[in-house]
Scaffold this motif. Structure first.
Motif: not given
Length: 439
Positions: A77-102
């Motif tokens: 919840g803190r990620w969503h509120l403090s950044t205005g970004r969704t959690l998957f948007d955050g995961w995607a910023s960590l690399g493509r591997w998160t997209t494949y896993f998800f």
């Protein structure tokens, strides 16, 4: 539980919309939804079995499990509120591997979970109305009702229905806990961190801690926070109160069922099956000991528990899938505001995943679950919570999060504890799979 960031004030950023709101009970909502969705029939059975095997000894583990989940949900919840970004948007910023896993996880998990959720909701209905129709058709009916309900109703209506069903769950579980007359002295002694003197007691304890409402719904919490209309740091105090209410509610469910297991099953040395069918057995035991009315009352609570998990996943995970598609298509609206506007709940990806959860799993209901797919489902499911804890640690300690909302030592400690706990359970799950039969 204290704020896990160590902050005491809200920053005034982003204009008047980010003005700090006072935490108030009138705002409570997403927490009720995540509590109802996360605690399914399987969690209640696991707690019942822990009570039947060890009495009150592992009560402390159930409480620790709730505290761990508070930390995970608060971080999401803190990620969503403090950044205005969704959690998957955050995961995607960590690399493509998160997209494949998800992507792989959502496809396989949704296919198998759909059948499991429909079956779980059908069991108490068949027990209540044994001569109406076969279990499989009850399961199909539950899936279709969930589909239609989520398809045509936005978050506000969804939350109200979930709140009513949680009220039913609360009344039933507390009534049962009082009816079995718990030994309060032994219950308070069970709050001391003691391990049972039995084989595999450590793994059983870790399993109880990790199983208290621990599913993908922890990640969906941030999406429900946004769907409620909370999109900036002004809602941070409200979100934290809401989150604590969620897992206080979860704690009541779990402690109440542990009381039932300790008093009704442990004292009489009665064993029940794991899985949803264990609750049907408990209904038979309640019928014999307390009468038909109590047994039927329990089955109504069993249905509320299972059906809230069904429609909660139908809504929350479909929101996550809609966000996944938006991010994959590089949609500029892949932000918290898009979820809050309600447009995601009318989008074709949201409804496509609803259909995926409902119709393909019907094949599993009638033909049985394919062996290899079940193994993959178990492994991916076990890997998700270590993935969630690890990525939240990464996101909330990096420049992706505004400095004032990054993790404190307490939050880092709780997320690290959660990650290690779920990693151990993940390794055990992988180790226990019959890999020799897989190939």
């Amino acid at each position: 539980m204290a704020d896990t960031t160590g902050n005491t004030t809200e920053p005034q950023v982003g204009g008047p919309d980010s003005t700090a709101r006072k935490s108030s009970w009138k705002y409570i909502g997403p927490g009720i939804v995540v509590a109802a969705t996360g605690v399914g029939a399987g969690d209640l059975v696991a707690t019942l079995i822990a009570g039947s095997n060890f009495g009150y000894t592992l009560l402390w583990a159930a409480v620790v499990g709730c505290l761990v989940k508070i930390s995970l949900a608060e971080a999401a919840g803190r990620w969503h509120l403090s950044t205005g970004r969704t959690l998957f948007d955050g995961w995607a910023s960590l690399g493509r591997w998160t997209t494949y896993f998800f992507a792989v996880y959502l496809v396989i998990w949704g296919f198998v979970y759909g059948a499991a959720a429909m079956s779980s909701s059908a069991l108490p209905l068949q027990a209540l109305f044994p001569d109406v129709m076969d279990l499989k058709w009850w399961a199909v009916a539950c899936g279709l009702v969930g589909l239609v309900f989520v398809w045509f109703n936005k978050y506000a209506v969804f939350e109200k229905v979930m709140t009513v069903l949680v009220g039913v769950m609360f009344v039933v579980t507390v009534y049962l806990a009082i009816r079995v007359t718990p030994n309060l002295g032994e219950a308070f002694a069970g709050l001391l961190p003691v391990l049972p003197d039995e084989k595999d007691s450590i793994l059983n304890t870790l399993g109880l801690i990790g199983g208290v409402g621990g599913t993908i719904t922890l990640a969906a919490y941030g999406y429900w926070v946004n769907a409620k209309g909370w999109t900036d740091t002004g809602w941070m105090k409200v979100m934290r109160l809401d989150n604590r209410v969620a897992y206080a509610t979860t704690g009541v469910f779990v402690v109440a069922m542990l009381f039932v297991g300790a008093e009704l099953l442990h004292s009489a040395n009665v064993a029940i099956a794991s899985g949803d069918k264990g609750l049907i057995q408990l209904g038979d035991i309640l019928d014999e000991k307390y009468g038909t009315a109590t047994a039927k009352f329990f089955l109504i609570g069993f249905f509320a528990t299972s059906f809230t998990s069904l429609i909660g996943v139908w809504h929350g995970v479909s929101l996550m899938f809609a966000d996944f598609v938006a991010r994959y298509r590089k949609d500029d609206a892949a932000k918290a505001e898009a979820v809050a506007s309600g447009t995601r709940e009318r989008s074709w990806p949201f409804r496509a995943y609803l259909l995926w959860l409902t119709f393909p799993p019907v094949v599993l209901l009638f033909q049985g679950q394919p062996f290899r797919l079940i193994i993959l489902y178990g492994v991916l499911g076990a890997a998700f919570l270590p993935f969630l804890a690890g990525t939240l640690l990464w996101l909330l300690n990096s420049s992706r999060t505004p400095r004032e909302w990054r993790n404190s030592w307490l939050s880092n400690g709780m997320l690290t504890l959660a990650g290690l706990l779920f990693l151990v359970l993940c390794v055990k799950q992988i180790w226990d799979q019959p890999w020799s039969e897989f190939f």
